[in-house]
Design a protein around this motif. Sequence first.
Motif, PDB file in Angstrom:
ATOM      1  N   MET A  89       2.006   1.587   7.351  1.00 29.75           N
ATOM      2  CA  MET A  89       1.854   2.168   6.025  1.00 29.75           C
ATOM      3  C   MET A  89       2.296   3.634   6.006  1.00 29.75           C
ATOM      4  O   MET A  89       3.009   4.064   5.095  1.00 29.75           O
ATOM      5  CB  MET A  89       0.386   2.057   5.595  1.00 29.75           C
ATOM      6  CG  MET A  89       0.116   2.515   4.189  1.00 29.75           C
ATOM      7  SD  MET A  89      -1.654   2.476   3.833  1.00 29.75           S
ATOM      8  CE  MET A  89      -2.198   3.983   4.611  1.00 29.75           C
TER       9      MET A  89
ATOM     10  N   PHE B  48      -0.236  12.383  14.189  1.00 25.34           N
ATOM     11  CA  PHE B  48      -1.560  12.326  14.810  1.00 25.34           C
ATOM     12  C   PHE B  48      -1.439  11.870  16.254  1.00 25.34           C
ATOM     13  O   PHE B  48      -0.594  11.043  16.582  1.00 25.34           O
ATOM     14  CB  PHE B  48      -2.451  11.334  14.059  1.00 25.34           C
ATOM     15  CG  PHE B  48      -2.958  11.846  12.744  1.00 25.34           C
ATOM     16  CD1 PHE B  48      -2.859  13.183  12.415  1.00 25.34           C
ATOM     17  CD2 PHE B  48      -3.543  10.976  11.845  1.00 25.34           C
ATOM     18  CE1 PHE B  48      -3.329  13.647  11.205  1.00 25.34           C
ATOM     19  CE2 PHE B  48      -4.018  11.434  10.627  1.00 25.34           C
ATOM     20  CZ  PHE B  48      -3.906  12.766  10.301  1.00 25.34           C
TER      21      PHE B  48
ATOM     22  N   LEU C  20      -0.894  15.594   3.792  1.00 22.96           N
ATOM     23  CA  LEU C  20      -1.863  14.923   4.664  1.00 22.96           C
ATOM     24  C   LEU C  20      -1.310  13.609   5.207  1.00 22.96           C
ATOM     25  O   LEU C  20      -1.366  13.338   6.409  1.00 22.96           O
ATOM     26  CB  LEU C  20      -3.154  14.660   3.868  1.00 22.96           C
ATOM     27  CG  LEU C  20      -4.325  14.106   4.669  1.00 22.96           C
ATOM     28  CD1 LEU C  20      -4.843  15.159   5.633  1.00 22.96           C
ATOM     29  CD2 LEU C  20      -5.444  13.661   3.742  1.00 22.96           C
ATOM     30  N   LEU C  21      -0.724  12.792   4.304  1.00 23.91           N
ATOM     31  CA  LEU C  21      -0.215  11.492   4.722  1.00 23.91           C
ATOM     32  C   LEU C  21       0.997  11.645   5.645  1.00 23.91           C
ATOM     33  O   LEU C  21       1.179  10.861   6.571  1.00 23.91           O
ATOM     34  CB  LEU C  21       0.152  10.650   3.500  1.00 23.91           C
ATOM     35  CG  LEU C  21      -1.045  10.009   2.796  1.00 23.91           C
ATOM     36  CD1 LEU C  21      -0.719   9.677   1.365  1.00 23.91           C
ATOM     37  CD2 LEU C  21      -1.470   8.750   3.545  1.00 23.91           C
TER      38      LEU C  21
ATOM     39  N   LEU D 135       1.007   4.140  -2.886  1.00 24.58           N
ATOM     40  CA  LEU D 135       0.662   5.521  -2.534  1.00 24.58           C
ATOM     41  C   LEU D 135       1.833   6.455  -2.812  1.00 24.58           C
ATOM     42  O   LEU D 135       1.679   7.540  -3.373  1.00 24.58           O
ATOM     43  CB  LEU D 135       0.297   5.629  -1.053  1.00 24.58           C
ATOM     44  CG  LEU D 135      -1.104   5.256  -0.602  1.00 24.58           C
ATOM     45  CD1 LEU D 135      -1.223   5.464   0.899  1.00 24.58           C
ATOM     46  CD2 LEU D 135      -2.139   6.106  -1.320  1.00 24.58           C
TER      47      LEU D 135
ATOM     48  N   PHE E 295       0.834  -1.206   0.000  1.00 19.84           N
ATOM     49  CA  PHE E 295       0.000   0.000   0.000  1.00 19.84           C
ATOM     50  C   PHE E 295       0.868   1.256   0.000  1.00 19.84           C
ATOM     51  O   PHE E 295       0.567   2.227  -0.686  1.00 19.84           O
ATOM     52  CB  PHE E 295      -0.920   0.038   1.223  1.00 19.84           C
ATOM     53  CG  PHE E 295      -2.086  -0.902   1.138  1.00 19.84           C
ATOM     54  CD1 PHE E 295      -2.215  -1.783   0.071  1.00 19.84           C
ATOM     55  CD2 PHE E 295      -3.064  -0.918   2.122  1.00 19.84           C
ATOM     56  CE1 PHE E 295      -3.288  -2.657  -0.009  1.00 19.84           C
ATOM     57  CE2 PHE E 295      -4.146  -1.782   2.044  1.00 19.84           C
ATOM     58  CZ  PHE E 295      -4.252  -2.661   0.986  1.00 19.84           C
TER      59      PHE E 295
ATOM     60  N   GLU F  49      -2.262   0.536   9.212  1.00 23.15           N
ATOM     61  CA  GLU F  49      -2.175   1.990   9.038  1.00 23.15           C
ATOM     62  C   GLU F  49      -0.840   2.560   9.517  1.00 23.15           C
ATOM     63  O   GLU F  49      -0.169   3.302   8.796  1.00 23.15           O
ATOM     64  CB  GLU F  49      -3.335   2.674   9.775  1.00 23.15           C
ATOM     65  CG  GLU F  49      -3.607   4.083   9.305  1.00 23.15           C
ATOM     66  CD  GLU F  49      -2.885   5.142  10.128  1.00 23.15           C
ATOM     67  OE1 GLU F  49      -2.749   6.272   9.636  1.00 23.15           O
ATOM     68  OE2 GLU F  49      -2.469   4.856  11.275  1.00 23.15           O
TER      69      GLU F  49
ATOM     70  N   ILE G  41       2.620   9.828  -5.850  1.00 30.90           N
ATOM     71  CA  ILE G  41       2.669  11.112  -5.140  1.00 30.90           C
ATOM     72  C   ILE G  41       4.064  11.716  -5.230  1.00 30.90           C
ATOM     73  O   ILE G  41       4.223  12.915  -5.443  1.00 30.90           O
ATOM     74  CB  ILE G  41       2.204  10.943  -3.674  1.00 30.90           C
ATOM     75  CG1 ILE G  41       0.694  10.661  -3.659  1.00 30.90           C
ATOM     76  CG2 ILE G  41       2.518  12.181  -2.849  1.00 30.90           C
ATOM     77  CD1 ILE G  41       0.117  10.386  -2.301  1.00 30.90           C
TER      78      ILE G  41
ATOM     79  N   GLY H  84       0.066  12.324   9.076  1.00 27.73           N
ATOM     80  CA  GLY H  84      -0.402  11.129   9.777  1.00 27.73           C
ATOM     81  C   GLY H  84       0.591  10.620  10.804  1.00 27.73           C
ATOM     82  O   GLY H  84       0.221   9.979  11.783  1.00 27.73           O
TER      83      GLY H  84
ATOM     84  N   ARG I  46       0.455  17.193  -3.955  1.00 29.55           N
ATOM     85  CA  ARG I  46       1.089  17.950  -2.877  1.00 29.55           C
ATOM     86  C   ARG I  46       0.257  17.906  -1.588  1.00 29.55           C
ATOM     87  O   ARG I  46       0.781  17.704  -0.497  1.00 29.55           O
ATOM     88  CB  ARG I  46       1.339  19.389  -3.333  1.00 29.55           C
ATOM     89  CG  ARG I  46       2.654  19.812  -2.855  1.00 29.55           C
ATOM     90  CD  ARG I  46       3.604  20.625  -3.647  1.00 29.55           C
ATOM     91  NE  ARG I  46       3.186  21.347  -4.787  1.00 29.55           N
ATOM     92  CZ  ARG I  46       3.098  22.678  -4.800  1.00 29.55           C
ATOM     93  NH1 ARG I  46       3.310  23.367  -3.712  1.00 29.55           N
ATOM     94  NH2 ARG I  46       2.818  23.286  -5.915  1.00 29.55           N
TER      95      ARG I  46
ATOM     96  N   LEU J   5      -2.019  15.613  -0.810  1.00 24.93           N
ATOM     97  CA  LEU J   5      -2.008  14.251  -0.281  1.00 24.93           C
ATOM     98  C   LEU J   5      -0.700  13.970   0.465  1.00 24.93           C
ATOM     99  O   LEU J   5      -0.691  13.328   1.512  1.00 24.93           O
ATOM    100  CB  LEU J   5      -2.168  13.237  -1.417  1.00 24.93           C
ATOM    101  CG  LEU J   5      -3.581  12.870  -1.811  1.00 24.93           C
ATOM    102  CD1 LEU J   5      -3.562  11.910  -2.980  1.00 24.93           C
ATOM    103  CD2 LEU J   5      -4.309  12.227  -0.633  1.00 24.93           C
ATOM    104  N   HIS J   6       0.385  14.465  -0.100  1.00 25.37           N
ATOM    105  CA  HIS J   6       1.690  14.280   0.529  1.00 25.37           C
ATOM    106  C   HIS J   6       1.698  14.887   1.928  1.00 25.37           C
ATOM    107  O   HIS J   6       2.094  14.255   2.904  1.00 25.37           O
ATOM    108  CB  HIS J   6       2.777  14.920  -0.351  1.00 25.37           C
ATOM    109  CG  HIS J   6       4.152  14.749   0.185  1.00 25.37           C
ATOM    110  ND1 HIS J   6       5.005  15.800   0.390  1.00 25.37           N
ATOM    111  CD2 HIS J   6       4.816  13.645   0.587  1.00 25.37           C
ATOM    112  CE1 HIS J   6       6.140  15.349   0.899  1.00 25.37           C
ATOM    113  NE2 HIS J   6       6.053  14.044   1.009  1.00 25.37           N
TER     114      HIS J   6
END
Lengths: 278, 316
Positions: free
Chosen positions: A152, A120, A113-114, A95, A91, A149, A99, A117, A108, A110-111
Motif C-alpha cells: 500500500m 521506516f 507521513l505516508l 488514500l 486502499f 501495508e 491527498i 513510511g 500535506r 499526511l503526504h
Amino acid sequence: MNSLGSDFSRNWLRLSITTGLVVMIFYFGPLFYVVNISLQSQQQFLTQSMSLPSPISWSNFTQAWQEASMSSYFMNSIVYTVVPTVVALVFSVTLAFPISRRYIKGSRQLHALLTSGMFFPVALIPLFIESRMLNLYNNRLGYMILHIEDAMVFGFFLFVGYFRTIPKELDESAVLDGCGYLRFLLVIVAPLAKPALVTMAIYAGIQIWNDLIGPVVFLASPSLYPLSRGLFALYGTTAGQWTLLAAGVLIAAAPLIIAFLFFQRYFIEGAMAGAVKS
Amino acid sequence: MGLRPASQYHYDLNCKEKSFLSNVFKGRQRIVIYLTMIPGLLVFLLFGIVPSISTLIISFTNFTAIPGLPTNFIGLANYVYIFVNNAQGFIQSVEDTLLFAGGVIILQNVLGLWMASTLTKKFPGVTFFRTLVFMPAVLGVTVIGLMWTLIFAPSGGPAAELLSLFGTSSAFFGSTTWALPLVIFVQIWANLGFTTVVFIAGMNTVPRELHEAAMIDGATGWTNFWKVTFPMIAPSVTVNVILAAAGSLRTYDLIYVLTDGTNNTNTLGMYMFNTAFQGSSNLGLGAGIGILQFILTVIVVLILQKYLMRREEAMS
C-alpha cells in the motif's frame, strides 16, 4: 579521424563480445544447468552430471510435485499474492487521490507521513509480536493482512505523483454531471491511471510472491506455506537429491520467468520507482 | 513571466498559501472520501507506524517467542550483553556486515558500469542480454539461493567439476574462506540487472555530440568513457551506491538461504534474525541488534551521501 573511429569501435566490439560471453556463462549457464540436471535420473547425475540427460526422465518433476505438495503451495501463493495486492491497490488509490488533490485538511502532513513510511526501518520483530496478539499468526487471513501495508505504501508513493497528471477539470465536470466519488474513481480515474496501477500490481505482487522471511516468521503449518517457503522446505528434506531439488526450483521459477517475459516493462518501471524503498 | 494558468497552480506542491484546496465534492460525497481513507490509514498505523517505533521499546525488554515466559523491562541489559558478554560475536558480525556490504557496493557498481557501457551499444543479441541480466530481479531469494546452491554443490556440481580439473576441491558455502565471497557474488548476481538499468538510463542522457567532439579531439574509447561518460552520469553513480549500501547493510534473506549465517557470513541482519527467531527466540535481544543495525546503516549511508554529493558538485 577515420582510423581513430574504427579503433574506437573495434575496442567496443571486443568489449561487447566479452560482455555477451560473460552474460551467457553466468546468467544463461546456471539456468541451463538446472534444466539439464532436472531431466536426469539420480543415477546419471551421480556418474555424468555434466552431460545431457539420456534418457530424459520426468520423474523428478512428478516426484517434486507430489512429495512437496507443490499444488497446495501454488494455490496458497496465488491467494496470498492476489488478495493483498488488490486490497492494497484499492486502499492506496483511496488514500492517494484526495491527498494528491489536497481535498482534505492536513493533506500535506499526511503526504509526508505516508511517504516516510517507505523509509521506516524493518520492523520484523514487533510485527511478529503484533501478529501473535492480534491472532494473525499462522493463519491465511492474518498472513494476507500483514502483507497489505508494504504494498500500500509503495502504491501510494507511485499514485500521488501520477494522479497529478490527471486534470482537475475532470473532477469538476464529474460533479456537475452528478457522478459520485467512488464511481468517478472507478470509471474515470482508474482507466486513466492504468499504467501506474498495473506497475504497482505487478511489482508488489512479485515482491509478495517471492517473500521468504514472511512465511518463515508468520507461518508454522506446512499446509499454509506459499511456494517460496515450500520450496525451501523441499531443500531441507531432500538433502543431496540435487536432481529433485532442481525440478522443484524450476517449478517455482517457471511462472516467474513467464510473468517477467510478459510484464518486463512494468516490472522495470516498478523496480525504478521502488528503488528508493530498498 | 506572466500569470500561471489556474490549473497549474493547483498541482504546485510548493505553493504555501493554502494547506488544502477547495474540494469539488460536496456533502455526502465528501463523507465518502473520508470513509474510504480510514481502512488504509488504519493499516498504516497498525502495521507501519506502531511496529517501527516499538522495535526500540522491545529492545529494553526480555520478550521471547516462547509462550508462558514473563516479559519484563530489563533496561540496557540486552545492549550490555551485545557489547560486553558477546563482544567478540558482535565485532565479528559487524566485520562480516562491512565486508559483505563493501564487496557488494564496489563490485556491483563496477560491473554495472561495464554492463551498461556495453549494453547501450548496438550489437546482435543486446536486448536478449539485457533481459537476461535483469531476470533475477523477479526470481526471488529462494529460487536464486537454491539455484546457486545447486551450482556450488560440493560434489557433482559444475563448480566442483571445474575445480577437480585443476586437482582441487572446495566446500564452497561450507568453507570459512569461500562462503563470504560466494555470498557476495550471488547477491551481486541477483541485483546487477537493476544497477545496470539505472546506469543505462543515466548514459542515455549523455548527448552524442559530446562523444563525437571528444573523438575528434583524439579521445579513445577508454578516455572517452572516463572523461565524458563517467562525469556525466555522476547522479546515477550516487543513486546506485546509496541503494547498494542501504540494501546490502540490511538484507539477509539471500544469506539465510545460502549459509544461514554460518562460515563468517553472520551479518547483523542474519544475527538479528537468528537471535529472534531461532534457538532461544530472544526477541528483546534481537530487537537490540536490529536497532544497532539500523544505526550502522544510517551512519554509513549518510557518510556516503555526503561524499557523493560533494563529488557531484565538483564534477558539474
